[in-house]
Motif scaffolding. Structure first.
Motif, short mmCIF file in Angstrom:
data_model
loop_
_atom_site.label_atom_id
_atom_site.label_comp_id
_atom_site.label_asym_id
_atom_site.label_seq_id
_atom_site.Cartn_x
_atom_site.Cartn_y
_atom_site.Cartn_z
N LEU A 47 0.83 -1.21 0.00
CA LEU A 47 0.00 0.00 0.00
C LEU A 47 0.86 1.26 0.00
O LEU A 47 0.54 2.25 -0.68
CB LEU A 47 -0.93 0.00 1.21
N LEU A 48 1.96 1.24 0.76
CA LEU A 48 2.83 2.40 0.79
C LEU A 48 3.51 2.64 -0.55
O LEU A 48 3.68 3.79 -0.98
CB LEU A 48 3.88 2.22 1.90
N ILE A 49 3.87 1.55 -1.22
CA ILE A 49 4.46 1.68 -2.56
C ILE A 49 3.44 2.28 -3.54
O ILE A 49 3.77 3.13 -4.36
CB ILE A 49 4.96 0.30 -3.06
N ILE A 50 2.19 1.82 -3.43
CA ILE A 50 1.13 2.38 -4.28
C ILE A 50 0.95 3.86 -4.00
O ILE A 50 0.79 4.68 -4.92
CB ILE A 50 -0.19 1.61 -4.07
N ALA A 51 0.98 4.23 -2.73
CA ALA A 51 0.83 5.65 -2.35
C ALA A 51 1.94 6.49 -2.97
O ALA A 51 1.69 7.56 -3.54
CB ALA A 51 0.85 5.79 -0.83
N VAL A 52 3.18 6.01 -2.87
CA VAL A 52 4.30 6.75 -3.47
C VAL A 52 4.14 6.82 -4.99
O VAL A 52 4.38 7.87 -5.61
CB VAL A 52 5.65 6.09 -3.10
N GLY A 53 3.71 5.72 -5.61
CA GLY A 53 3.53 5.71 -7.06
C GLY A 53 2.47 6.70 -7.52
O GLY A 53 2.67 7.42 -8.51
N LEU A 54 1.34 6.74 -6.83
CA LEU A 54 0.30 7.70 -7.18
C LEU A 54 0.79 9.14 -6.99
O LEU A 54 0.49 10.02 -7.80
CB LEU A 54 -0.95 7.45 -6.35
N GLN A 67 3.05 15.26 -13.29
CA GLN A 67 2.22 16.17 -14.08
C GLN A 67 2.40 17.61 -13.61
O GLN A 67 2.55 18.53 -14.41
CB GLN A 67 0.74 15.76 -13.95
N ARG A 68 2.44 17.84 -12.30
CA ARG A 68 2.62 19.20 -11.77
C ARG A 68 4.02 19.74 -12.11
O ARG A 68 4.19 20.92 -12.39
CB ARG A 68 2.42 19.20 -10.27
N GLY A 120 -5.67 12.80 1.09
CA GLY A 120 -6.83 11.95 1.31
C GLY A 120 -6.70 10.60 0.64
O GLY A 120 -7.10 9.57 1.20
N VAL A 121 -6.14 10.57 -0.57
CA VAL A 121 -5.94 9.30 -1.28
C VAL A 121 -4.99 8.41 -0.49
O VAL A 121 -5.23 7.20 -0.33
CB VAL A 121 -5.37 9.56 -2.70
N GLY A 150 -5.39 8.14 -9.88
CA GLY A 150 -5.16 8.17 -11.32
C GLY A 150 -6.05 9.19 -12.01
O GLY A 150 -5.63 9.89 -12.93
N GLY A 151 -7.30 9.30 -11.54
CA GLY A 151 -8.22 10.28 -12.13
C GLY A 151 -7.76 11.70 -11.90
O GLY A 151 -7.92 12.56 -12.79
N ILE A 152 -7.17 11.97 -10.73
CA ILE A 152 -6.65 13.31 -10.46
C ILE A 152 -5.54 13.65 -11.46
O ILE A 152 -5.50 14.76 -12.01
CB ILE A 152 -6.13 13.40 -9.01
N ALA A 153 -4.64 12.71 -11.69
CA ALA A 153 -3.54 12.95 -12.64
C ALA A 153 -4.06 13.23 -14.05
O ALA A 153 -3.61 14.15 -14.73
CB ALA A 153 -2.59 11.75 -12.65
N VAL A 154 -5.04 12.43 -14.47
CA VAL A 154 -5.61 12.62 -15.81
C VAL A 154 -6.32 13.97 -15.91
O VAL A 154 -6.18 14.70 -16.90
CB VAL A 154 -6.59 11.47 -16.13
N LEU A 155 -7.10 14.32 -14.89
CA LEU A 155 -7.82 15.58 -14.89
C LEU A 155 -6.86 16.77 -14.96
O LEU A 155 -7.11 17.74 -15.69
CB LEU A 155 -8.69 15.67 -13.63
N LEU A 156 -5.76 16.70 -14.22
CA LEU A 156 -4.78 17.78 -14.25
C LEU A 156 -4.10 17.88 -15.61
O LEU A 156 -3.84 18.97 -16.12
CB LEU A 156 -3.72 17.56 -13.16
#
Length: 411
Positions: free
Chosen positions: A9-16, A23-24, A98-99, A116-122
């Motif tokens: 889960l922590l790896i997923i958090a870092v990846g997201l 993107q930023r 929050g994610v 993933g949706g946040i990244a796409v939206l940005l």
């Protein structure tokens, strides 16, 4: 929660966080970039872990702390003479916190989709802004009217049955209105982006989504003084009419999923026949793209209320015919209601099947009959408004499809 799963889960958090931070960073955000966002998401996950042990206040305290840091960073950025009135990065940071927390205390799949949706939206900022600029005031009005129909009116309606035969459920009726308006609005928005630039295939698809009957009328009128438009008009009318079957099947699977396997087979045969005829017409004559006719806003409240009333009347008629007239009365109701509108009889029949007030086989036959009735009405429209060549091509195609439907009906 095992250690291996926690590390995952922590790896997923870092990846997201890296995904959003990348993107930023690409847009030169001064507040947070490719390093800060992974830290924010990881901070959220750590707060989630501590929250499970010591209470949810830890997550709240972490959120407030992050908001304070963002506020301080925003103030420092303004003090350096680089004011940025936008809040996109700041909101993204709070969301990614929050994610990260939700990855620990909630559903992993949902957190991944949100991140993933946040990244796409940005990333698609330019495309989204361009899309909004292309919308006219009437288009925005259509979207807001759909919001009124589906998000304001629908939730406040009572969810209980009224009237004779206990078939009039206000929320259920208005849900059907929202479903039909939503399908039509999707086609209308795409049409507004392409308009007269759309080719024949897209013209047929959008015509079927918005109103296949209106499309048939528009193209039939065009051919009354332009015989050379008969072939492209036939192609568009056939495509639009085939999309009706897609609409019908979507409505069935939405209202009564268990009913779909029974009803879909005969409808699929008729749709396949229409598409086959359209392909044959297209291969026979490759005429250039033809301009699409003007389409009306499908979200007008008046027309929505009228459809709701029509749906309610057909519900009552079907219930009455089933109670007093038997299957013959039901066939009459289906045939008459399908002349100008297949949606209402499809939704009402699917609802009756879902409530076990009608056998699925009988329901499938009624919907099939309604679609055949609608094709007959279109043939009559072409005969009255179009030229003889269009009647021979499109009308002949409809006649073949009706034979296929009749075979399915009599099996």
């Amino acid at each position: 929660m095992t250690l291996d799963y926690l590390i995952q889960l922590l790896i997923i958090a870092v990846g997201l966080g890296l995904l959003v931070g990348l993107q930023r960073e690409s847009v030169s955000s001064k507040l947070a970039g490719i390093r800060t966002f992974p830290l924010v998401t990881l901070f959220g996950s750590i707060c989630g872990m501590l929250g499970e042990r010591f209470g949810g206040w830890v997550i709240g305290a972490g959120f407030v702390s992050l908001a304070g840091l963002i506020f301080a960073g925003k103030g420092a950025e303004s003090g350096e003479g680089h004011p940025n009135p936008g809040l996109t990065t700041e909101i993204a940071m709070l969301l990614m916190f929050g994610v990260g927390a939700y990855l620990i205390v909630g559903h992993r799949e949902a957190a991944i989709v949100i991140g993933g949706g946040i990244a796409v939206l940005l990333h698609f900022k330019g495309e989204l802004h361009g899309a909004v600029q292309k919308l006219a005031e009437s288009d925005l009005r259509a979207i807001m009217q759909f919001a009124l129909i589906s998000l304001v009116i629908l939730p406040v309606l009572p969810n209980r049955a009224y009237g004779p035969y206990s078939v009039l459920n206000p929320r259920n009726i208005w849900f059907m209105v929202s479903l039909i308006v939503g399908i039509s609005l999707a086609g209308y928005i795409v049409y507004k982006f392409f308009g007269e630039k759309a080719g024949l295939i897209l013209g047929g698809v959008l015509g079927g989504l918005i109103s296949s009957t209106a499309t048939t009328v528009s193209y039939a009128r065009r051919t009354s003084h332009a015989r050379e438009a008969s072939v492209p008009a036939t192609f568009v009318i056939l495509i639009a009419s085939s999309i009706v079957f897609v609409r019908v099947m979507v409505e069935i699977v939405t209202v009564a999923p268990s009913f779909f396997p029974v009803a879909a087979v005969p409808l699929a045969w008729m749709m396949a026949t229409l598409l086959g005829l359209a392909v044959a017409i297209r291969l026979w004559r490759r005429d250039g793209a033809d301009a699409m006719p003007m389409m009306d806003n499908p979200t007008e409240l008046k027309s929505s209320i009228l459809f709701g009333l029509l749906y309610a009347l057909i519900l009552l008629a079907v219930a009455y015919a089933r109670e007093h007239l038997g299957s013959r009365g039901l066939y009459v109701v289906a045939g008459l209601s399908g002349l100008t509108d297949v949606d209402a009889i499809t939704l009402s029949t699917s609802q009756m099947v879902r409530l076990n007030r009608m056998e699925p086989v009988l329901g499938a036959r009624l919907i099939l009959l309604a679609t055949m009735s609608n094709l007959l009405f279109k043939m009559l429209t072409i005969a009255l408004l179009g030229n003889r060549r269009l009647l021979a091509l499109a009308g002949g195609g409809f006649g073949l499809v009706l034979l296929v439907g009749l075979f399915q009906l009599l099996r």
